[in-house]
Design an enzyme around this catalytic site. Structure first.
Site, short mmCIF file in Angstrom:
data_model
loop_
_atom_site.label_atom_id
_atom_site.label_comp_id
_atom_site.label_asym_id
_atom_site.label_seq_id
_atom_site.Cartn_x
_atom_site.Cartn_y
_atom_site.Cartn_z
CG ASP A 302 -1.96 0.82 0.61
OD1 ASP A 302 -3.08 0.32 1.52
OD2 ASP A 302 -2.49 1.49 -0.11
CD GLU A 499 -6.99 5.66 2.30
OE1 GLU A 499 -6.32 6.83 1.39
OE2 GLU A 499 -5.42 5.03 3.19
C1 GLC Z 1 -4.48 4.25 -0.50
C2 GLC Z 1 -4.97 3.09 0.08
C3 GLC Z 1 -5.09 2.05 -0.97
C4 GLC Z 1 -5.27 2.61 -2.30
C5 GLC Z 1 -3.55 3.41 -2.01
C6 GLC Z 1 -3.49 4.30 -3.72
O1 GLC Z 1 -4.30 5.03 1.44
O2 GLC Z 1 -4.98 2.63 1.19
O3 GLC Z 1 -6.21 1.30 -0.31
O4 GLC Z 1 -5.13 1.73 -3.33
O5 GLC Z 1 -3.25 4.12 -1.56
O6 GLC Z 1 -4.13 5.00 -3.49
#
Ligand code: GLC
Length: 603
Positions: A302, A499
């Site tokens: 991530d 988030e």
């Molecule tokens: C974010 C999220 C993830 C996402 C990634 C790219 O922090 O946790 O779900 O796909 O970054 O944006």
């Protein structure tokens, strides 16, 4: 001599790829394995390490870094758009980056990823579908597959190869800001709809031979963390306190079903499992996911997630790659990608990461690039841009809105007659496409008002009622005449969040919303309350004063679908995919004496 061999090797791969007869993704292909081994044998360490690097396009120092470092992947994180956010600009941006990738010695194409998690939601003009919590209420696998296809068509039309979807979380704590990314708290329903989504996204028959790559995320336990262990002492990215046995029973099957359905990538989760970051856990990422569950695609980290592993950045890299991360979403914002590349090479040269592990990671990445058809079709023509935001997709979105609405109280309110004489429409969410869409919409955190093309709930109502209906719109219920029991539709709800921005201690209805409802009640109106939210909210102290109540979840751009239910063109079929507790902070519990409405309920 080497160049000549390279050229013929490349032609051979392209030719044999086109021989792929099947439309589905199957990893067991001797041909693919042979092609991968041939490419690997041509690569040097710099090129291998470059393939394991993913950068947000905003943070490229210069475009030629793509070929200089043989960068394997770019992404558009939330808000990472071309200067002008229009479909053709997205395609131009993609093809420009891909062209640069073709300047590298071995011409290995980039794989470009984006969060198209409820339609191609970063692109102005694309249809934005209901978030997963609403799709869970439809329980309609065919619909979810169609939405996956529509999303893939839009993503592919802008060139992009890979969406970080579906999210397979089964949230237990509604105080989590990502509850709405879950189809349900029930992992069995999540498994079914997750597979349905993957089948749609990765369907090779819908694109020009290049199937969009899906991503099962976040492995593992993203929605099962303990309150208080997360960021800011709340939920997101916290600790999952669960035995391996319970994890296998509750959380593994939904990923196994996605792997069996051919999902090509998995994203590791920020959270900890019994105190260890998933990104640092060889037990989870290699022993369980790859060896035991048989996942043959590649694992992407991530966003800057490896930075949260205790220790310095060099050891973060060593630990995460050895744990089983194949590609690191460096991002380039928090850590410079050249630093990541340098330290990854140092780890290899010092024997801290074996060349065998590197070759395994790069093989997995190359395999996905070959399987998806990206290798032989790195570029995309601009002949599909008209598919973005098409009537077909908007009608699909409207159907999804209809089927996701859950009516929880109806004291003679619905259906409302289209020939109603007087109608009041009120509330912060009545004319607010941004609120309808929620997070991950155009901007990372979403936005308010007309963020993109679509119909607000108010616009949908105006299109549906008779011309002689006296419709009064008042956002706060002020300035509205008294009534003798006329109907007021009040759309209330949560402002968009994404988030940890959505993590809360209490899940309360907005006071402004309560005042709007109270104003209308005190003027004699019967109120039909519609809630736009990413989760169940505390309504048990209020619902008795409401004449009708329906949950819209986060319906997306096609607000007119709400009128389809309000005025009876369609009867509501949506059923709760999460239990709705009396005290919502209790989360998805099972004790009946604490539940207001159970999972599966809906009028
Ligand atoms: C974010 C999220 C993830 C996402 C990634 C790219 O922090 O946790 O779900 O796909 O970054 O944006």
């Amino acid at each position: 001599m080497k160049q000549v061999f390279t050229f013929f090797a490349f032609i051979f791969f392209s030719y044999s790829c086109n021989n792929e007869k099947s439309n589905t993704i199957t990893f067991s292909s001797i041909e693919i394995d042979q092609k991968v081994d041939s490419i690997i044998s041509l690569m040097n360490l710099d090129e291998k390490v470059g393939q394991m690097t993913q950068i947000d396009q905003r943070f490229l120092d210069t475009i030629s870094d793509i070929s200089t470092y043989t960068i394997g992947s770019l992404l558009s994180g939330g808000g990472s758009t071309p200067k002008i956010n229009k479909p053709d600009e997205w395609l131009k941006m993609y093809n420009r980056y891909q062209k640069e990738a073709m300047n590298s010695r071995l011409k290995i194409p980039l794989v470009y990823g984006i969060d198209a998690v409820h339609g191609h939601n970063n692109v102005v003009g694309a249809t934005i579908f209901p978030h997963n919590i609403g799709l869970g209420a439809t329980r309609n696998e065919e619909l979810v597959t169609e939405i996956g296809k529509a999303t893939a068509i839009a993503v592919n039309a802008t060139g992009i190869d890979w969406t970080f979807a579906p999210c397979l979380t089964n949230p237990k704590d509604y105080r989590w800001g990502r509850t709405y990314e879950g189809f349900s708290d029930d992992p069995k329903l999540v498994a079914r709809l997750g597979v349905a989504s993957i089948k749609g996204i990765q369907d090779k028959s819908i694109s020009n031979g290049k199937s969009v790559i899906a991503c099962a995320k976040h492995f593992i336990g993203d929605g099962n963390t303990e309150f208080g262990t997360g960021m800011n002492g709340l939920v997101d990215r916290g600790d999952v306190k669960m035995s391996l046995d319970s994890l296998r029973k509750e959380l593994v099957p939904k990923y196994q079903e996605s792997i069996d359905a051919g999902v090509m990538t998995v994203m590791a989760s920020y959270n900890m499992w019994n105190g260890i970051r998933c990104h640092a856990s060889k037990e989870l990422l290699t022993d369980l996911l790859k060896d035991e569950m048989g996942f043959q695609g590649f694992v992407v980290s991530d966003w800057e997630a490896i930075d949260q592993i205790p220790g310095d950045y060099k050891s973060d890299i060593e630990i995460s790659i050895n744990a089983g991360i194949d590609m690191v979403m460096v991002s380039g914002e928090g850590q410079p990608y050249k630093k990541y590349i340098r330290l990854l090479k140092e780890n290899v040269n010092e024997g801290l990461i074996s060349m065998e592990r590197i070759d395994d990671a790069v093989s997995r990445i190359l395999k996905v690039k070959l399987l998806s058809g990206l290798y032989e079709n790195p570029f995309v023509e601009n002949d599909r841009l008209n598919l973005i935001g098409s009537d077909k997709h908007r009608n699909l979105g409207r159907q999804a809105v209809r089927e996701s609405i859950v009516v929880l109280k109806n004291d003679g309110m619905l259906p409302i007659s289209k020939n109603i004489n007087n109608l009041v429409v009120a509330g912060r969410g009545a004319d607010n496409i941004g609120m309808q869409c929620g997070g991950w919409s155009i901007a990372w955190q979403g936005g308010q008002g007309r963020i993109t093309k679509g119909t607000s709930i108010l616009e949908g109502i105006k299109k549906t009622v008779a011309n002689n209906t006296n419709l009064v719109y008042s956002i706060d219920g002020k300035g509205v005449d008294n009534s003798n029991g006329e109907v007021a539709i009040v759309v209330i709800g949560e402002d968009p969040y994404t988030e940890w921005f959505g993590d809360v201690e209490k899940v309360e209805i907005n006071n402004e919303d309560l005042k709007t409802i109270q104003r209308l009640k005190s003027k004699g109106y019967r109120v039909m309350v519609l809630l736009i939210s990413g989760r169940p909210m505390n309504i048990s102290n209020h619902i008795d004063g409401w004449d009708g109540f329906a949950s819209l979840w986060l319906p997306g751009t096609e607000g007119i679908g709400v009128s389809d239910i309000l005025f009876g063109d369609y009867s509501s079929t949506g059923k709760l995919s999460f239990p709705w507790p009396i005290q919502v902070e209790d989360g998805a519990l099972s004790s009946y004496d604490k539940i207001l409405f159970d999972r599966g309920y809906g009028l």
